[in-house]
Motif scaffolding. Structure first.
Motif, PDB file in Angstrom:
ATOM      1  N   GLN A  83      11.950   9.189   5.788  1.00  0.00           N
ATOM      2  CA  GLN A  83      12.049   7.936   6.978  1.00  0.00           C
ATOM      3  C   GLN A  83      12.483   6.737   6.048  1.00  0.00           C
ATOM      4  N   TYR A  84      13.060   5.720   6.685  1.00  0.00           N
ATOM      5  CA  TYR A  84      12.985   4.162   6.150  1.00  0.00           C
ATOM      6  C   TYR A  84      11.982   3.551   6.674  1.00  0.00           C
ATOM      7  N   LEU A  85      11.273   2.652   5.996  1.00  0.00           N
ATOM      8  CA  LEU A  85      10.441   1.945   6.588  1.00  0.00           C
ATOM      9  C   LEU A  85      10.793   0.523   6.300  1.00  0.00           C
ATOM     10  N   GLY A 123       0.872  -1.309   0.005  1.00  0.00           N
ATOM     11  CA  GLY A 123       0.239  -0.085   0.078  1.00  0.00           C
ATOM     12  C   GLY A 123       0.769   1.227  -0.160  1.00  0.00           C
ATOM     13  N   PRO A 124       0.434   2.400  -0.522  1.00  0.00           N
ATOM     14  CA  PRO A 124       1.065   3.714  -0.714  1.00  0.00           C
ATOM     15  C   PRO A 124       1.199   4.023   0.821  1.00  0.00           C
ATOM     16  N   GLU A 125       0.765   3.845   1.926  1.00  0.00           N
ATOM     17  CA  GLU A 125       0.816   4.357   2.884  1.00  0.00           C
ATOM     18  C   GLU A 125       2.225   3.844   3.747  1.00  0.00           C
ATOM     19  N   ASN A 126       3.034   2.774   2.934  1.00  0.00           N
ATOM     20  CA  ASN A 126       4.431   2.436   3.366  1.00  0.00           C
ATOM     21  C   ASN A 126       5.483   3.334   2.772  1.00  0.00           C
ATOM     22  N   PHE A 127       5.035   4.145   1.914  1.00  0.00           N
ATOM     23  CA  PHE A 127       6.061   5.261   1.613  1.00  0.00           C
ATOM     24  C   PHE A 127       6.120   6.462   2.412  1.00  0.00           C
ATOM     25  N   VAL A 128       7.222   6.508   3.168  1.00  0.00           N
ATOM     26  CA  VAL A 128       7.016   7.607   4.566  1.00  0.00           C
ATOM     27  C   VAL A 128       8.266   8.533   4.121  1.00  0.00           C
ATOM     28  N   PRO A 129       8.087  10.029   3.371  1.00  0.00           N
ATOM     29  CA  PRO A 129       9.176  10.756   3.007  1.00  0.00           C
ATOM     30  C   PRO A 129       9.993  10.972   4.531  1.00  0.00           C
ATOM     31  N   SER A 146      16.057   7.755  10.482  1.00  0.00           N
ATOM     32  CA  SER A 146      15.097   7.696  11.450  1.00  0.00           C
ATOM     33  C   SER A 146      14.141   6.571  10.461  1.00  0.00           C
ATOM     34  N   TYR A 147      13.509   5.714  11.396  1.00  0.00           N
ATOM     35  CA  TYR A 147      12.843   4.807  10.760  1.00  0.00           C
ATOM     36  C   TYR A 147      11.399   4.686  11.287  1.00  0.00           C
ATOM     37  N   GLN A 148      10.676   3.837  10.542  1.00  0.00           N
ATOM     38  CA  GLN A 148       9.472   3.480  11.122  1.00  0.00           C
ATOM     39  C   GLN A 148       9.184   1.941  11.008  1.00  0.00           C
ATOM     40  N   THR A 149       8.361   1.257  11.631  1.00  0.00           N
ATOM     41  CA  THR A 149       7.887  -0.233  11.473  1.00  0.00           C
ATOM     42  C   THR A 149       6.487  -0.078  11.153  1.00  0.00           C
ATOM     43  N   LYS A 150       6.046  -0.770  10.015  1.00  0.00           N
ATOM     44  CA  LYS A 150       4.590  -1.233   9.726  1.00  0.00           C
ATOM     45  C   LYS A 150       4.482  -2.688   9.424  1.00  0.00           C
ATOM     46  N   ARG A 151       3.261  -3.049   9.715  1.00  0.00           N
ATOM     47  CA  ARG A 151       2.871  -4.450   9.479  1.00  0.00           C
ATOM     48  C   ARG A 151       2.868  -4.466   7.754  1.00  0.00           C
ATOM     49  N   LEU A 152       3.299  -5.538   7.299  1.00  0.00           N
ATOM     50  CA  LEU A 152       3.283  -5.767   5.717  1.00  0.00           C
ATOM     51  C   LEU A 152       2.919  -7.277   5.408  1.00  0.00           C
TER      52      LEU A 152
END
Ligand code: NAG
Ligand code: NAG
Length: 412
Positions: free
Chosen positions: A207-209, A199-205, A268-274
Motif C-alpha cells: 500500500q502507499y502511505l 516510525g516503522p508502522e508507516n511502512f505498509v506492504p 491502494s493507500y492508507q493515511t496516517k498522522r505523521l
C-alpha cells in the motif's frame, strides 16, 4: 494553557448560536447519509484492495527488519528554509534509518548553498541540483490540471510534478548502476520540519502511505512511503497525466491528481498522522475561512501531518483552535487538531521579529546551532562543506560548487 483571544471568540460564538438549530436539523440526515455511504463504498473497496494485494497489508515490518532492508529517501524541493528543516530530516528520517540512501533533487537558487548541511548525512546516493527551466505545456496538461490555488499556475504544477518524478528517475538509474533494488522509497520534502521520528508502522506492504488531513479534494501529497511498485506509480506524477486524461479527469489540483493517479492505477493507500509540518513563508488570512489555510505554530505538539507552519508565538490555542477549525472544510485544508495537538499562528504578515529565538527554543540547541551556522556561513565555509558533501555522494550532478556558493553568499 488555554488562551482565547476575545477578538476572535465573540464573532464565532455568535454565529454558532445563530446556526445551532439548523446545524442539528441538518446533522441527522447527514449522519445517516455518511453511514449509508460508508457501507455502500467502503466494503466493496476493501475487497478490491485485498483482491489486488494478497499480502497481509496491515502488518508493517519491525524496525530491525527495516534496518536490514534497502531504503531510498527521496528529498525534493527548493532549499528555502533548509537551515531549519534539514537537521530535523537528518535526525528523524536519515539517522532513524541509517541504512537508507539519500537522493536529493532540487532546483538551483540562492538558497541551494544550505544543502552544505547534508555533509553529515549518513549515506548519500545522488545529488541532482539543476538549473530550473520552463517545461512545455500542451493541451493534455491544460485539460487535466487546474491553475487555481497553484501559486505559479499550471507551469508551477508541471514543475513540481517533474521535480518529484525526477527522483524516481535518479533512484532507478542508481539501481541499475549498482545492481540493487530498493524495498522502500520514502518520499519527503526539503521544506518539511520533523518534530518526531518516522516510525516503522508507516511502512505498509503493498500500500502507499500518505499523511492524513490537508487533502485539498484529493490526497495529501506532502509525504509518502511505499515499496518500489507503489512508489513508482505514486511518484510518476508527470508521465501519468495522459492516463488521467484518457480516464476523463479534468480540472485537477496537485492533490486530486495524486488521488486519481493512485485509484486509476489500482494502488491502494492508507493515511496516517505523521510528525512533520511544511515550513512556509507564504501569508494566509487569519482566521482561516472554510477554504482557507491554517498555519500551525512550530511549537504545536502535533503530529501535524504536513500542515503549513512557521515559527511564531501562537495567537490561538485550546478552545480557540476548536472554534477556528470547526469551520475549516474537512476535505480541504483541515488537519487533525484533537487533544491540543495544534496551535495556530496569525500568518497574515511576514514572519515576526524574533522568530529565530522562537525557533531555537522549540527546536533545541542542536537544530538552533545549524540555523546559526548557515546564518553566519561565508563563501569559503560553503566551498569547504560542499567539497565534503560531493566526496560522500556516489552520483553528483550539479553546477560547479563555486556557482552554488556564490549565488547565496558574497565572496570574502
Ligand atoms: C503532452 O505532453 C505529454 C508528455 O510530454 C504527452 O504524453 C502528451 O501526449 C502530449 N499531449 C499532446 C496533446 O500533445
Ligand atoms: C574524500 O573521501 C575519501 C574517503 O572516501 C577520503 O580519503 C578523502 O580524504 C576525502 N576527501 C576530502 C577532500 O574530503
Amino acid at each position: 494553557m488555554v488562551k482565547t483571544p476575545r477578538k476572535f471568540m465573540n464573532p464565532f460564538s455568535k454565529s454558532i448560536s445563530d446556526t445551532n438549530r439548523r446545524f442539528i436539523v441538518l446533522m441527522i440526515p447527514l449522519l445517516a447519509f455518511i453511514i449509508l455511504f460508508s457501507f455502500l463504498f467502503d466494503l466493496p473497496f476493501q475487497k478490491v484492495k485485498n483482491g489486488f494485494f494478497s499480502s497481509d497489508s496491515s502488518s508493517s515490518p519491525s524496525k530491525d527488519e527495516l534496518l536490514r532492508s534497502k531504503i531510498a529517501v527521496c528529498l525534493v524541493g527548493g532549499a528555502r528554509r533548509f537551515e531549519l528543516t534539514g537537521p530535523s530530516i537528518m535526525d528523524m528520517i536519515l539517522k532513524e534509518y541509517p541504512n537508507s540512501d539519500l537522493f536529493l533533487h532540487s532546483p538551483l537558487d540562492s538558497d541551494a548553498f544550505k544543502f552544505s548541511l547534508l555533509k553529515s548525512a549518513p549515506r548519500i546516493a545522488a545529488v541532482n541540483i539543476f538549473q530550473p527551466q520552463p517545461l512545455p505545456e500542451n493541451e493534455t496538461f491544460v485539460r487535466v490540471l487546474s491553475a487555481q490555488n497553484s501559486p505559479n499556475g499550471i507551469q508551477g504544477l508541471i514543475q513540481y510534478f517533474d521535480l518529484v518524478e525526477g527522483c524516481v528517475t535518479m533512484i532507478k538509474s542508481h539501481q541499475i548502476k549498482n545492481n540493487i533494488k530498493y524495498d522502500w522509497i520514502i518520499r519527503t520534502r526539503v521544506d518539511g520540519y520533523w518534530n518526531g521520528p518516522l516510525g516503522p508502522e508507516n511502512f505498509v506492504p503493498g500500500q502507499y502511505l500518505v499523511p492524513s488531513g490537508s487533502s485539498y479534494g484529493g490526497l495529501n501529497d506532502r509525504f509518502g512511503i511505499g515499496d518500489l511498485t507503489t512508489s513508482t506509480i505514486a511518484l510518476s506524477r508527470l508521465s501519468l497525466i495522459p492516463k488521467l486524461d484518457s480516464a476523463g479527469f479534468s480540472n485537477l489540483n496537485s492533490e486530486s491528481a495524486f488521488k486519481a493517479q493512485l485509484t486509476t492505477q489500482k494502488v491502494s493507500y492508507q493515511t496516517k498522522r505523521l510528525p512533520f509540518c511544511i515550513i512556509s513563508d507564504r501569508k494566509y488570512d487569519f482566521p482561516p475561512t472554510r477554504f482557507g489555510v491554517p498555519v500551525a505554530a512550530l511549537s504545536s505538539r502535533g503530529p501535524l501531518s504536513g500542515t503549513k507552519c512557521r515559527p511564531c508565538k501562537p495567537v490561538c490555542v485550546g478552545v480557540c483552535v476548536e472554534y477556528v477549525m470547526m469551520w475549516v472544510e474537512k476535505g480541504w485544508s483541515w488537519t487533525d487538531w484533537a487533544d491540543g495537538s495544534l496551535e495556530l499562528c496569525n500568518a497574515e504578515e511576514s514572519w515576526e521579529d524574533g522568530w529565530e529565538k522562537v525557533f531555537d527554543k522549540v527546536a533545541g540547541k542542536k537544530f538552533g546551532d545549524a540555523r546559526k551556522k548557515i546564518h553566519s556561513m561565508n563563501f569559503d565555509d560553503c566551498i569547504h562543506d560542499f567539497i565534503q558533501l560531493k566526496n560522500l555522494t556516489a552520483q553528483w550532478n550539479a553546477p560547479p560548487i563555486e556557482e552554488i556558493c556564490a549565488l547565496g553568499l558574497t565572496h570574502s
